[in-house]
Design a protein around this motif. Structure first.
Motif, mmCIF file in Angstrom:
data_model
loop_
_atom_site.group_PDB
_atom_site.id
_atom_site.type_symbol
_atom_site.label_atom_id
_atom_site.label_comp_id
_atom_site.label_asym_id
_atom_site.label_seq_id
_atom_site.Cartn_x
_atom_site.Cartn_y
_atom_site.Cartn_z
ATOM 1 N N PHE A 23 0.964 -1.234 -0.135
ATOM 2 C CA PHE A 23 -0.059 -0.082 0.016
ATOM 3 C C PHE A 23 0.888 1.331 -0.012
ATOM 4 C CE2 PHE A 23 -3.805 -2.389 1.763
ATOM 5 C CZ PHE A 23 -4.616 -2.039 0.510
ATOM 6 N N LYS A 24 2.165 1.367 0.615
ATOM 7 C CA LYS A 24 2.858 2.271 0.643
ATOM 8 C C LYS A 24 3.444 2.698 -0.702
ATOM 9 C CE LYS A 24 4.234 2.016 5.510
ATOM 10 N NZ LYS A 24 5.259 1.763 6.612
ATOM 11 N N GLN A 25 3.416 1.853 -1.441
ATOM 12 C CA GLN A 25 3.943 2.140 -2.949
ATOM 13 C C GLN A 25 2.709 2.771 -3.788
ATOM 14 O OE1 GLN A 25 6.465 -1.051 -4.668
ATOM 15 N NE2 GLN A 25 6.248 -1.886 -2.381
ATOM 16 N N LEU A 26 1.574 2.592 -3.168
ATOM 17 C CA LEU A 26 0.393 2.877 -3.851
ATOM 18 C C LEU A 26 -0.433 4.086 -3.395
ATOM 19 C CD1 LEU A 26 -0.985 -0.627 -4.642
ATOM 20 C CD2 LEU A 26 0.149 0.857 -6.360
ATOM 21 N N LEU A 27 -0.365 4.336 -2.159
ATOM 22 C CA LEU A 27 -1.342 5.474 -1.589
ATOM 23 C C LEU A 27 -0.252 6.310 -0.789
ATOM 24 C CD1 LEU A 27 -3.669 3.233 0.296
ATOM 25 C CD2 LEU A 27 -3.931 3.926 -2.150
ATOM 26 N N PRO A 28 -0.844 7.552 -0.547
ATOM 27 C CA PRO A 28 -0.083 8.453 0.272
ATOM 28 C C PRO A 28 0.346 7.702 1.641
ATOM 29 C CG PRO A 28 -1.791 9.591 -0.768
ATOM 30 C CD PRO A 28 -2.123 8.176 -0.884
ATOM 31 N N LYS A 29 1.388 8.132 2.322
ATOM 32 C CA LYS A 29 1.757 7.429 3.489
ATOM 33 C C LYS A 29 0.764 7.617 4.626
ATOM 34 C CE LYS A 29 5.469 7.269 6.848
ATOM 35 N NZ LYS A 29 6.813 7.701 7.366
ATOM 36 N N GLU A 30 -0.041 8.469 4.871
ATOM 37 C CA GLU A 30 -0.890 8.542 5.775
ATOM 38 C C GLU A 30 -2.132 7.673 5.543
ATOM 39 O OE1 GLU A 30 -1.619 12.045 2.941
ATOM 40 O OE2 GLU A 30 -0.030 11.132 3.905
ATOM 41 N N HIS A 31 -2.368 7.158 4.526
ATOM 42 C CA HIS A 31 -3.473 6.313 4.044
ATOM 43 C C HIS A 31 -3.053 4.690 4.185
ATOM 44 C CE1 HIS A 31 -6.262 9.548 3.839
ATOM 45 N NE2 HIS A 31 -5.547 10.100 2.615
ATOM 46 N N ALA A 32 -1.832 4.635 3.958
ATOM 47 C CA ALA A 32 -1.330 3.119 3.575
ATOM 48 C C ALA A 32 -1.363 2.110 4.767
ATOM 49 C CB ALA A 32 0.335 3.246 3.125
ATOM 50 N N THR A 33 -1.075 3.001 5.929
ATOM 51 C CA THR A 33 -1.398 1.950 7.227
ATOM 52 C C THR A 33 -2.689 1.811 7.415
ATOM 53 O OG1 THR A 33 0.905 2.970 8.144
ATOM 54 C CG2 THR A 33 -0.681 2.054 9.634
ATOM 55 N N GLN A 34 -3.519 2.759 7.422
ATOM 56 C CA GLN A 34 -4.901 2.433 7.754
ATOM 57 C C GLN A 34 -5.480 1.443 6.474
ATOM 58 O OE1 GLN A 34 -7.611 5.838 7.543
ATOM 59 N NE2 GLN A 34 -9.472 4.872 8.563
ATOM 60 N N ALA A 35 -4.998 1.907 5.293
ATOM 61 C CA ALA A 35 -5.572 0.626 4.489
ATOM 62 C C ALA A 35 -5.037 -0.796 4.748
ATOM 63 C CB ALA A 35 -5.189 1.142 3.055
ATOM 64 N N ALA A 36 -3.938 -0.955 5.294
ATOM 65 C CA ALA A 36 -3.618 -2.108 5.461
ATOM 66 C C ALA A 36 -4.270 -2.669 6.784
ATOM 67 C CB ALA A 36 -1.945 -2.124 5.939
ATOM 68 N N GLN A 37 -4.444 -2.100 7.797
ATOM 69 C CA GLN A 37 -5.279 -2.508 9.010
ATOM 70 C C GLN A 37 -6.546 -2.822 8.411
ATOM 71 O OE1 GLN A 37 -4.733 0.952 11.524
ATOM 72 N NE2 GLN A 37 -2.739 0.262 12.293
ATOM 73 N N LEU A 38 -7.482 -2.091 7.684
ATOM 74 C CA LEU A 38 -8.775 -2.413 7.427
ATOM 75 C C LEU A 38 -8.580 -3.365 6.315
ATOM 76 C CD1 LEU A 38 -9.855 1.157 6.159
ATOM 77 C CD2 LEU A 38 -10.795 -0.170 8.072
ATOM 78 N N SER A 39 -7.545 -3.876 5.517
ATOM 79 C CA SER A 39 -7.468 -5.061 4.514
ATOM 80 C C SER A 39 -7.320 -6.177 5.403
ATOM 81 C CB SER A 39 -6.560 -4.725 3.376
ATOM 82 O OG SER A 39 -6.836 -3.615 2.630
ATOM 83 N N ALA A 40 -6.496 -6.124 6.362
ATOM 84 C CA ALA A 40 -6.234 -7.404 7.299
ATOM 85 C C ALA A 40 -7.587 -7.655 7.914
ATOM 86 C CB ALA A 40 -5.088 -6.852 8.153
ATOM 87 N N ALA A 41 -8.310 -6.833 8.589
ATOM 88 C CA ALA A 41 -9.486 -7.016 9.179
ATOM 89 C C ALA A 41 -10.696 -7.708 8.262
ATOM 90 C CB ALA A 41 -10.038 -5.931 9.931
#
Length: 191
Positions: free
Chosen positions: A134-152
Protein backbone atom coordinates in the motif's frame (compact mmCIF):
# COMPACT_ATOMS: atom_id res chain seq x y z
CA UNK A 1 14.46 -39.32 10.26
CA UNK A 2 13.92 -36.48 12.73
CA UNK A 3 12.44 -34.00 10.20
CA UNK A 4 10.15 -36.74 8.85
CA UNK A 5 8.98 -37.73 12.34
CA UNK A 6 8.46 -34.10 13.35
CA UNK A 7 6.31 -33.50 10.26
CA UNK A 8 4.33 -36.70 10.90
CA UNK A 9 3.55 -35.46 14.40
CA UNK A 10 2.59 -31.98 13.18
CA UNK A 11 0.30 -33.49 10.53
CA UNK A 12 -1.20 -35.80 13.15
CA UNK A 13 -1.76 -32.83 15.46
CA UNK A 14 -3.65 -30.96 12.74
CA UNK A 15 -5.76 -34.07 12.09
CA UNK A 16 -6.42 -34.62 15.81
CA UNK A 17 -7.33 -30.99 16.50
CA UNK A 18 -9.53 -31.04 13.39
CA UNK A 19 -11.38 -34.06 14.70
CA UNK A 20 -11.33 -33.60 18.49
CA UNK A 21 -10.61 -29.90 19.05
CA UNK A 22 -7.61 -28.57 20.92
CA UNK A 23 -8.94 -29.53 24.34
CA UNK A 24 -9.81 -33.06 23.20
CA UNK A 25 -6.45 -33.61 21.54
CA UNK A 26 -4.07 -35.61 23.70
CA UNK A 27 -0.59 -36.99 23.31
CA UNK A 28 -2.20 -40.39 22.78
CA UNK A 29 -4.58 -39.16 20.05
CA UNK A 30 -1.69 -37.52 18.24
CA UNK A 31 0.66 -40.48 18.53
CA UNK A 32 -2.10 -42.85 17.39
CA UNK A 33 -2.81 -40.74 14.28
CA UNK A 34 0.92 -40.49 13.56
CA UNK A 35 1.47 -44.22 14.13
CA UNK A 36 4.31 -43.39 16.51
CA UNK A 37 4.91 -43.92 20.21
CA UNK A 38 3.75 -41.16 22.54
CA UNK A 39 7.26 -40.83 23.99
CA UNK A 40 8.54 -39.42 20.73
CA UNK A 41 6.42 -36.29 21.26
CA UNK A 42 8.27 -35.52 24.47
CA UNK A 43 11.56 -36.37 22.81
CA UNK A 44 11.10 -33.97 19.88
CA UNK A 45 8.82 -31.30 21.33
CA UNK A 46 8.99 -31.55 25.12
CA UNK A 47 5.28 -32.41 25.35
CA UNK A 48 1.89 -31.54 23.91
CA UNK A 49 2.29 -27.78 24.37
CA UNK A 50 5.58 -27.75 22.45
CA UNK A 51 3.98 -29.75 19.66
CA UNK A 52 0.95 -27.43 19.51
CA UNK A 53 3.29 -24.44 19.24
CA UNK A 54 5.31 -26.19 16.51
CA UNK A 55 2.08 -26.94 14.65
CA UNK A 56 1.03 -23.30 14.77
CA UNK A 57 4.49 -22.27 13.55
CA UNK A 58 4.09 -24.78 10.71
CA UNK A 59 0.73 -23.24 9.72
CA UNK A 60 2.22 -19.74 9.85
CA UNK A 61 5.18 -20.87 7.79
CA UNK A 62 2.99 -22.50 5.15
CA UNK A 63 0.97 -19.28 4.89
CA UNK A 64 4.20 -17.31 4.44
CA UNK A 65 5.59 -19.78 1.88
CA UNK A 66 2.36 -19.64 -0.10
CA UNK A 67 2.90 -15.91 -0.54
CA UNK A 68 6.65 -16.10 -1.18
CA UNK A 69 6.09 -18.66 -3.93
CA UNK A 70 4.08 -16.05 -5.83
CA UNK A 71 6.16 -12.87 -5.48
CA UNK A 72 9.55 -11.68 -6.57
CA UNK A 73 11.21 -8.29 -6.89
CA UNK A 74 9.38 -7.56 -10.15
CA UNK A 75 5.89 -8.09 -8.69
CA UNK A 76 3.87 -4.90 -8.89
CA UNK A 77 2.36 -3.61 -5.61
CA UNK A 78 -1.29 -4.17 -6.55
CA UNK A 79 -0.53 -7.69 -7.76
CA UNK A 80 1.37 -8.37 -4.52
CA UNK A 81 -1.74 -7.33 -2.58
CA UNK A 82 -3.80 -9.81 -4.59
CA UNK A 83 -1.23 -12.54 -3.87
CA UNK A 84 -1.47 -11.81 -0.14
CA UNK A 85 -5.22 -12.30 -0.34
CA UNK A 86 -4.84 -15.48 -2.42
CA UNK A 87 -2.41 -16.92 0.14
CA UNK A 88 -4.91 -16.36 2.93
CA UNK A 89 -7.66 -18.11 0.96
CA UNK A 90 -5.43 -20.86 -0.50
CA UNK A 91 -6.84 -24.39 -0.62
CA UNK A 92 -4.73 -25.48 2.35
CA UNK A 93 -6.34 -22.67 4.38
CA UNK A 94 -9.77 -24.07 3.45
CA UNK A 95 -9.24 -27.69 4.51
CA UNK A 96 -11.51 -28.66 7.40
CA UNK A 97 -8.68 -29.88 9.62
CA UNK A 98 -6.65 -26.73 8.96
CA UNK A 99 -9.56 -24.36 9.55
CA UNK A 100 -10.48 -26.11 12.79
CA UNK A 101 -6.88 -25.96 13.92
CA UNK A 102 -6.72 -22.21 13.16
CA UNK A 103 -9.98 -21.62 15.05
CA UNK A 104 -8.78 -23.66 18.02
CA UNK A 105 -5.47 -21.82 17.98
CA UNK A 106 -7.18 -18.41 17.92
CA UNK A 107 -9.47 -19.36 20.81
CA UNK A 108 -6.64 -20.81 22.89
CA UNK A 109 -4.36 -17.82 22.19
CA UNK A 110 -6.52 -15.77 24.57
CA UNK A 111 -5.45 -18.09 27.41
CA UNK A 112 -1.90 -19.08 26.44
CA UNK A 113 0.95 -16.55 26.37
CA UNK A 114 3.02 -18.30 23.69
CA UNK A 115 0.07 -18.89 21.38
CA UNK A 116 -0.96 -15.26 21.94
CA UNK A 117 2.54 -14.19 20.92
CA UNK A 118 2.30 -16.31 17.76
CA UNK A 119 -1.10 -14.80 16.97
CA UNK A 120 0.39 -11.32 17.30
CA UNK A 121 3.21 -12.33 14.94
CA UNK A 122 0.63 -13.59 12.44
CA UNK A 123 -1.47 -10.44 12.70
CA UNK A 124 1.48 -8.08 12.44
CA UNK A 125 2.93 -10.02 9.50
CA UNK A 126 -0.31 -9.72 7.54
CA UNK A 127 -0.65 -6.01 8.25
CA UNK A 128 3.03 -5.38 7.50
CA UNK A 129 2.87 -7.26 4.20
CA UNK A 130 -0.18 -5.28 3.15
CA UNK A 131 1.34 -1.97 4.28
CA UNK A 132 4.51 -2.63 2.27
CA UNK A 133 2.49 -2.68 -0.95
CA UNK A 134 0.00 0.00 0.00
CA UNK A 135 2.88 2.40 0.73
CA UNK A 136 3.87 2.11 -2.91
CA UNK A 137 0.35 2.98 -4.07
CA UNK A 138 -1.10 5.41 -1.53
CA UNK A 139 -0.03 8.48 0.36
CA UNK A 140 1.76 7.42 3.54
CA UNK A 141 -1.01 8.68 5.84
CA UNK A 142 -3.51 6.33 4.17
CA UNK A 143 -1.31 3.27 3.59
CA UNK A 144 -1.22 2.10 7.22
CA UNK A 145 -4.95 2.50 7.66
CA UNK A 146 -5.62 0.71 4.36
CA UNK A 147 -3.42 -2.18 5.54
CA UNK A 148 -5.25 -2.44 8.87
CA UNK A 149 -8.66 -2.31 7.20
CA UNK A 150 -7.65 -4.90 4.61
CA UNK A 151 -6.22 -7.27 7.23
CA UNK A 152 -9.47 -7.07 9.19
CA UNK A 153 -11.47 -7.67 6.01
CA UNK A 154 -9.36 -10.71 5.03
CA UNK A 155 -9.60 -12.23 8.51
CA UNK A 156 -13.30 -11.47 8.79
CA UNK A 157 -14.22 -12.89 5.40
CA UNK A 158 -12.14 -16.03 6.03
CA UNK A 159 -13.72 -16.46 9.46
CA UNK A 160 -17.25 -16.04 8.11
CA UNK A 161 -16.58 -18.60 5.38
CA UNK A 162 -15.23 -21.08 7.92
CA UNK A 163 -17.95 -20.57 10.51
CA UNK A 164 -20.69 -20.95 7.92
CA UNK A 165 -19.04 -24.24 6.92
CA UNK A 166 -18.80 -22.90 3.43
CA UNK A 167 -17.75 -24.79 0.38
CA UNK A 168 -15.00 -23.88 -2.06
CA UNK A 169 -17.33 -21.55 -3.96
CA UNK A 170 -17.96 -19.46 -0.83
CA UNK A 171 -14.23 -19.24 -0.12
CA UNK A 172 -13.69 -18.10 -3.72
CA UNK A 173 -16.45 -15.51 -3.30
CA UNK A 174 -14.88 -14.30 -0.03
CA UNK A 175 -11.50 -14.02 -1.74
CA UNK A 176 -13.07 -11.98 -4.55
CA UNK A 177 -14.76 -9.67 -2.02
CA UNK A 178 -11.42 -9.09 -0.29
CA UNK A 179 -9.77 -8.31 -3.63
CA UNK A 180 -12.56 -5.90 -4.57
CA UNK A 181 -12.23 -4.21 -1.20
CA UNK A 182 -8.48 -3.69 -1.61
CA UNK A 183 -9.00 -2.30 -5.11
CA UNK A 184 -11.63 0.09 -3.77
CA UNK A 185 -9.18 1.35 -1.15
CA UNK A 186 -6.58 1.96 -3.85
CA UNK A 187 -9.15 3.92 -5.88
CA UNK A 188 -10.39 5.82 -2.85
CA UNK A 189 -7.02 6.83 -1.42
CA UNK A 190 -4.77 6.52 -4.47
CA UNK A 191 -2.34 9.28 -5.24
Amino acid sequence: MEPVRRQQLIDATIASVGELGLQGTTINSISKKAGLSSGIISHYFGGKQGLIEATVRHLLSSLKQSLLAQVDESTLPEQRLMYIIEANFALVQQRADTTRTWLSFWAQSMHDAELHRLQNVNSKRLTSNLAFSFKQLLPKEHATQAAQLSAAMIDGLWLRAVLSQSNKDQFNHSEQLAEQYVKSLIQQYGA
